[in-house]
Scaffold this motif. Sequence first.
Motif, PDB file in Angstrom:
ATOM      1  N   SER A  69       0.822  -1.205   0.000  1.00 13.78           N
ATOM      2  CA  SER A  69       0.000   0.000   0.000  1.00 13.78           C
ATOM      3  C   SER A  69       0.855   1.254   0.000  1.00 13.78           C
ATOM      4  CB  SER A  69      -0.903  -0.012   1.242  1.00 13.78           C
ATOM      5  OG  SER A  69      -1.680   1.147   1.305  1.00 13.78           O
ATOM      6  N   SER A  70       0.371   2.267  -0.716  1.00 13.81           N
ATOM      7  CA  SER A  70       0.995   3.588  -0.707  1.00 13.81           C
ATOM      8  C   SER A  70      -0.113   4.627  -0.791  1.00 13.81           C
ATOM      9  CB  SER A  70       1.958   3.744  -1.888  1.00 13.81           C
ATOM     10  OG  SER A  70       1.231   3.951  -3.087  1.00 13.81           O
ATOM     11  N   SER A  71       0.265   5.890  -0.859  1.00 11.70           N
ATOM     12  CA  SER A  71      -0.744   6.944  -0.958  1.00 11.70           C
ATOM     13  C   SER A  71      -1.409   6.972  -2.344  1.00 11.70           C
ATOM     14  CB  SER A  71      -0.114   8.304  -0.661  1.00 11.70           C
ATOM     15  OG  SER A  71       0.880   8.595  -1.622  1.00 11.70           O
ATOM     16  N   LYS A  72      -0.865   6.241  -3.321  1.00  9.66           N
ATOM     17  CA  LYS A  72      -1.386   6.254  -4.691  1.00  9.66           C
ATOM     18  C   LYS A  72      -2.153   4.995  -5.084  1.00  9.66           C
ATOM     19  CE  LYS A  72       0.531  10.166  -5.833  1.00  9.66           C
ATOM     20  NZ  LYS A  72      -0.257  11.360  -5.937  1.00  9.66           N
ATOM     21  N   ARG A  73      -1.833   3.837  -4.490  1.00  8.84           N
ATOM     22  CA  ARG A  73      -2.483   2.580  -4.873  1.00  8.84           C
ATOM     23  C   ARG A  73      -2.173   1.498  -3.856  1.00  8.84           C
ATOM     24  NH1 ARG A  73       1.683   3.572  -8.253  1.00  8.84           N
ATOM     25  NH2 ARG A  73       0.227   4.577  -9.652  1.00  8.84           N
ATOM     26  N   PHE A  74      -2.934   0.410  -3.953  1.00 10.13           N
ATOM     27  CA  PHE A  74      -2.589  -0.773  -3.170  1.00 10.13           C
ATOM     28  C   PHE A  74      -2.747  -2.000  -4.051  1.00 10.13           C
ATOM     29  CE2 PHE A  74      -7.152  -0.596  -2.371  1.00 10.13           C
ATOM     30  CZ  PHE A  74      -7.533  -1.934  -2.448  1.00 10.13           C
TER      31      PHE A  74
END
Length: 169
Positions: A69-74
Amino acid sequence: MNKAQKIFGISGWKDSGKTTLTAALVAEMTNRGLSISTVKHAHHEFDVDQPGTDSFKHRQSGAQEVMLSSSKRFALMHEIIADEDEPDLDELVAKMKPVDLILVEGFKFADFPKIQVIRAKSRKNAGVEEIKNVIAMVSDDLESIADPRPIFHIDDIKNIADFIMDYIK
């Protein structure tokens, strides 16, 4: 088949242009303001993770699922273990959030409506079995297809998208 989500397929044999068509349809439909998701079936082992990454190390150590997971996608990677069957399309779609349409690439023999992509140069790769639930054809060689179903040129993205949207309404 999952009745909560509208599902439409893009199928064909190897090197027919399924991915190119699917990507063009996603772009056309999202430009129209629709929310679109995709499911791509692979007939071979694949890996979205790269050796040396932390998530790869987690899976190699034996984790059955790894969520990245990141702030842009998982991304959720699920290892299919020996006594587990490959999930069917309904199981996969159930894991996805609701959208206007899910375009499915592949799943030739599953029971949902599809467009079959046929390229003149890749006809030698056509399978012996007929693809199930084909309601229209797409090709770069319209003259060589004798079929009562609607036939579109592979570059006619607007009309292919219109056909799909009319069909799922």
